[in-house]
Design a protein around this motif. Structure first.
Motif, PDB file in Angstrom:
ATOM      1  N   ARG A   1       0.828  -1.195   0.000  1.00 46.30           N
ATOM      2  CA  ARG A   1       0.000   0.000   0.000  1.00 46.30           C
ATOM      3  C   ARG A   1       0.867   1.252   0.000  1.00 46.30           C
ATOM      4  NH1 ARG A   1      -3.146  -2.911   3.774  1.00 46.30           N
ATOM      5  NH2 ARG A   1      -2.319  -1.679   5.496  1.00 46.30           N
TER       6      ARG A   1
ATOM      7  N   HIS B   1       2.302   1.644  -3.454  1.00 42.30           N
ATOM      8  CA  HIS B   1       1.258   2.074  -4.374  1.00 42.30           C
ATOM      9  C   HIS B   1       0.949   3.556  -4.186  1.00 42.30           C
ATOM     10  CE1 HIS B   1      -2.938   2.675  -5.751  1.00 42.30           C
ATOM     11  NE2 HIS B   1      -2.585   1.867  -6.717  1.00 42.30           N
ATOM     12  N   GLY B   2       0.906   3.990  -2.919  1.00 45.42           N
ATOM     13  CA  GLY B   2       0.630   5.399  -2.657  1.00 45.42           C
ATOM     14  C   GLY B   2       1.736   6.300  -3.160  1.00 45.42           C
TER      15      GLY B   2
ATOM     16  N   TRP C   1       3.903   5.571  -5.580  1.00 42.16           N
ATOM     17  CA  TRP C   1       3.996   5.484  -7.041  1.00 42.16           C
ATOM     18  C   TRP C   1       2.917   6.320  -7.724  1.00 42.16           C
ATOM     19  CZ3 TRP C   1       7.758   4.439 -10.078  1.00 42.16           C
ATOM     20  CH2 TRP C   1       7.539   4.129 -11.423  1.00 42.16           C
ATOM     21  N   SER C   2       1.879   6.675  -6.976  1.00 42.25           N
ATOM     22  CA  SER C   2       0.821   7.495  -7.557  1.00 42.25           C
ATOM     23  C   SER C   2       1.284   8.933  -7.783  1.00 42.25           C
ATOM     24  CB  SER C   2      -0.419   7.498  -6.653  1.00 42.25           C
ATOM     25  OG  SER C   2      -0.140   8.159  -5.423  1.00 42.25           O
ATOM     26  N   LEU C   3       2.405   9.312  -7.213  1.00 41.87           N
ATOM     27  CA  LEU C   3       2.922  10.668  -7.378  1.00 41.87           C
ATOM     28  C   LEU C   3       3.700  10.768  -8.691  1.00 41.87           C
ATOM     29  CD1 LEU C   3       4.246  11.263  -3.759  1.00 41.87           C
ATOM     30  CD2 LEU C   3       2.146  12.175  -4.749  1.00 41.87           C
TER      31      LEU C   3
ATOM     32  N   ARG D   1       7.370   8.915 -10.153  1.00 37.17           N
ATOM     33  CA  ARG D   1       7.469   8.103 -11.370  1.00 37.17           C
ATOM     34  C   ARG D   1       8.529   8.654 -12.318  1.00 37.17           C
ATOM     35  NH1 ARG D   1       1.724   8.318 -11.021  1.00 37.17           N
ATOM     36  NH2 ARG D   1       1.621   9.762 -12.787  1.00 37.17           N
TER      37      ARG D   1
ATOM     38  N   LYS E   1       2.988  14.282   0.792  1.00 37.62           N
ATOM     39  CA  LYS E   1       1.866  13.328   0.750  1.00 37.62           C
ATOM     40  C   LYS E   1       1.731  12.579   2.065  1.00 37.62           C
ATOM     41  CE  LYS E   1      -0.177   9.604  -1.984  1.00 37.62           C
ATOM     42  NZ  LYS E   1      -0.671   8.864  -0.810  1.00 37.62           N
TER      43      LYS E   1
ATOM     44  N   ASP F   1      -1.621  12.582   4.320  1.00 43.52           N
ATOM     45  CA  ASP F   1      -2.319  11.333   4.628  1.00 43.52           C
ATOM     46  C   ASP F   1      -2.462  11.139   6.127  1.00 43.52           C
ATOM     47  OD1 ASP F   1      -2.534  10.843   1.965  1.00 43.52           O
ATOM     48  OD2 ASP F   1      -0.927   9.340   1.868  1.00 43.52           O
TER      49      ASP F   1
END
Length: 689
Positions: free
Chosen positions: A32, A35-36, A38-40, A44, A138, A142
């Motif tokens: 998780r 994934h969180g 990599w969403s930025l 990437r 982030k 969060d």
């Protein structure tokens, strides 16, 4: 000692569920988390740029065709440079010269004269820096959102039926109340809610019926659950013990203490403007001057009839030798090396900016519970009362046996102390418990009660025994929690319990005083007696107790009012607003709340207080190396620029001089990677810097 035996199976089930949940979290959290992250998009693109740079470097060293590694490097340029380049162009429309745009321009300039590796390295450094900043932002956002999860979404509201006149607020008034499951956010002032054992309290309010011990460490930082009775205040998001409470709401959901903590963290993070490295402030002015000089050096000779190629070559040489790349690399290696060294020794510093800030801290402010102390109660003394006819060992064994089934932290501390002492426990029967009072049981044929001095479990037991009152008052005045042990309804002894000071706390306070020249201050939500007791042990004289989160923020503002740069050390949710407000926030890592860890600028991952003066000393040394590197870089730039302007500096020689200065300052900064650098910091932390 406020455990209802009837609720023990439920408590065990809850503990089992919590354990299973923790295991599931431990298994699923890495995926998780990734994934969180990599969403930025910043992450990437930084990963893509770094990958192409690494592959290009391997091909370059392996002697692959030039077109291959050139292509890989240029792809790195595109992946890592398009976003800061685009942002810089947008900034130009607002008549602002963005440093990142200049770095992209310098990288392109390096590629134009064949130094494509140097340009790609610069792109990777800036892309990685931007990604780390995005990750930190982030994580904090969060955690702030997750803090609201402390307050349950649903609450049990009691709708009162018709009641006898004059029964308002009495136990009878709630005997036939109708239970309604409602959204906690919809509760209004005056509503009465039911809080069952083990539940989180859904609103700020006042207890009207019931008694229990409430764990409110997330709000006040107190290490020991607080007994609550009718008339006492409770806070949303805190954990109820094993007694049932009926609470009258006195604040709407948007104004609860936990909601105000969220608001204060967000406000502090927003108003605490992005801190820049000192060199970034210099670069902005320097870069403008460099661009202007480069344009002038290209355009003016053309007016005088100089050939286009010669004018362009001189201007390009000037841009390379005067480029701030060398200045950036003069700054970052010492700070990054210091970050790596601190990380290897248990202190996580989140960025180069933070490392520079640590070097400027003037005074340290400590939280108490979980920071200077371990955050859980321990047995600190056993007092046998006159006429008790028991040894200390027998008294402790009887109390521990009676507390075996207790889920209260004080009861667990008594049992743990008896086991650590190797004392055999007796046979337990007829265990009973009353929230807010204590436990009572048959132990080896004796009736043993372990209870609060003021509230024995049996109505027939006197609570005003002079010997009990004298000893209990003495212990409480010294900052301990007193627990009375009675055998067959006769008081035989008093147990003293308190949170235990962390190893090395006095030494850390002394070293920080010598290092900063100012004694630390203690900011705690705990009561004044416990705070003063600990302060006396560690050598702190400035103590501010009974502070709610907003009070801690106000105290930090006051301390920083005269320009003093405060480094705040804390661990709990209640410390998060103050951590965000302070010049530098430092969190204790092992038991620290997620919000505190993410809000803080640095984390002591091993909970070793000696790391705090050491990392400050290391940061100060890193700042000195940065200053030395800047002098070296400036000297090289001055000589090369003067040569180019006043003479005829060959481009290869200009590149060699530029790269030589970069290598020298880089190697100088990397000295902090050696293990001896941390040992030196420890020594400096133990004497005046």
């Amino acid at each position: 000692m406020t455990v209802d035996v009837n609720s023990s199976p439920a408590g065990s089930a809850a503990a089992s569920d919590s354990h299973d949940t923790a295991q599931a979290w431990a298994v699923g959290q890495p995926s998780r988390w990734w994934h969180g992250i990599w969403s930025l998009p910043e992450v990437r693109w930084a990963v893509i740029a770094t990958t192409f740079f690494a592959v290009g470097g391997i091909c370059h060293l392996a002697g692959a065709p030039a077109w291959l590694w050139w292509g890989l490097y240029l792809t790195c340029y595109a992946a890592g440079g398009w976003e800061p380049g685009l942002a810089g162009l947008r900034a130009l429309r607002d008549k602002t010269l963005d440093v990142d745009l200049l770095m992209v321009a310098a990288a392109i300039g390096a590629a134009s004269i064949g130094q494509v590796f140097d340009g790609a390295l610069l792109i990777v450094i800036f892309a990685t820096s931007g990604a780390l900043e995005a990750v930190a932002t982030k994580r904090t956002e969060d955690s702030v959102r997750g803090l609201l999860d402390l307050t349950p979404e649903r609450a049990t509201r009691l709708r009162l039926t018709e009641q006898p006149k004059g029964a308002e607020g009495s136990r009878e008034a709630y005997g036939n109340a109708v239970e309604e499951q409602v959204d906690a956010a919809s509760l209004r002032v005056g509503d009465v809610i039911l809080v069952r054992p083990g539940e989180r309290i859904g609103a700020d309010g006042q207890v009207v019926v019931g008694a229990s011990a409430v764990d409110q460490a997330s709000i006040t930082g107190e290490s020991i659950p607080v007994d609550k009775r009718p008339g006492d205040e409770v806070f949303a998001g805190t954990s109820n013990g094993t007694g049932a409470l009926r609470v009258r709401v006195n604040r709407p959901a948007a104004e609860t203490v936990i909601a105000r903590i969220v608001a204060m963290v967000e406000e502090a993070s927003a108003t605490k403007a992005r801190t820049q490295l000192f060199i970034e402030k210099v670069e902005q002015r320097y870069s403008v001057a460099m661009v202007a000089a480069t344009v002038a050096l290209f355009a003016l000779p053309l007016l005088w009839g100089v050939a286009l190629q010669d004018s362009l070559l001189r201007a390009m040489t000037f841009m390379i030798v005067a480029s701030p790349c060398a200045v950036v690399l003069a700054t970052m290696p010492p700070l990054l090396a210091a970050i790596a060294t601190a990380g290897r020794h248990g202190v996580l510093v989140k960025s180069a900016v933070v490392m520079e800030q640590l070097g400027t801290v003037d005074r340290i402010a400590f939280d108490k519970t979980g920071t200077l102390t371990e955050g859980r109660p321990h047995l600190t003394g056993v007092r046998v009362l006159p006429g008790g006819h028991l040894t200390e060992e027998r008294l402790l064994a009887l109390a521990a046996t009676a507390e075996q089934y207790s889920e209260h932290p004080l009861g667990a501390a008594v049992v743990r102390a008896a086991r650590d002492a190797g004392l055999p426990l007796g046979t337990l029967a007829d265990f009973t418990s009353e929230p807010g009072r204590g436990v009572r049981a048959r132990v080896d044929g004796l009736t043993v009660e372990v209870s609060s001095p003021a509230h024995p479990t049996s109505a027939g037991v006197r609570s005003d025994d002079s010997a009990v009152r004298t000893v209990a008052t003495e212990l409480q005045d010294a900052g301990h929690t007193a627990v009375v042990v009675r055998v067959n309804d006769v008081p035989v002894g008093v147990l003293a319990l308190a949170d235990r000071m962390r190893p090395g706390a006095p030494e850390a306070v002394t070293h920080l005083t010598e290092l900063t020249g100012t004694a630390p201050v203690l900011l705690t939500g705990d009561n004044a007696r416990a705070a003063n007791r600990l302060a006396g042990q560690v050598g702190i004289t400035d103590v501010r107790a009974d502070l709610l989160p907003a009070d801690k923020v106000a105290a930090v503002h006051e301390l920083q009012g005269d320009g003093t740069r405060i480094g705040l050390v804390g661990d709990g949710v209640n410390d998060a607003p103050a951590l965000a407000t302070a010049h530098t926030g430092i969190a204790m890592g092992r038991a620290g709340a997620d919000l505190a860890l993410d809000t803080a600028d640095a984390v002591v991952t091993r909970d070793e207080l000696a790391g705090i003066p050491a990392v400050i000393a290391l940061a100060r040394r890193a700042r000195r190396l940065v200053a030395a590197n800047l002098v070296i870089a400036a000297a090289f730039i001055a000589v090369l620029v003067a040569w180019d302007l006043l003479g005829d500096l060959p481009l290869p020689l200009g590149v060699a001089g530029h790269e030589g200065s970069t290598v020298i300052v880089g190697l100088n900064g990397l000295r902090l990677l050696r293990g001896a650098a941390w040992q030196r910091a420890l020594r400096v932390g133990a004497q005046r810097s």
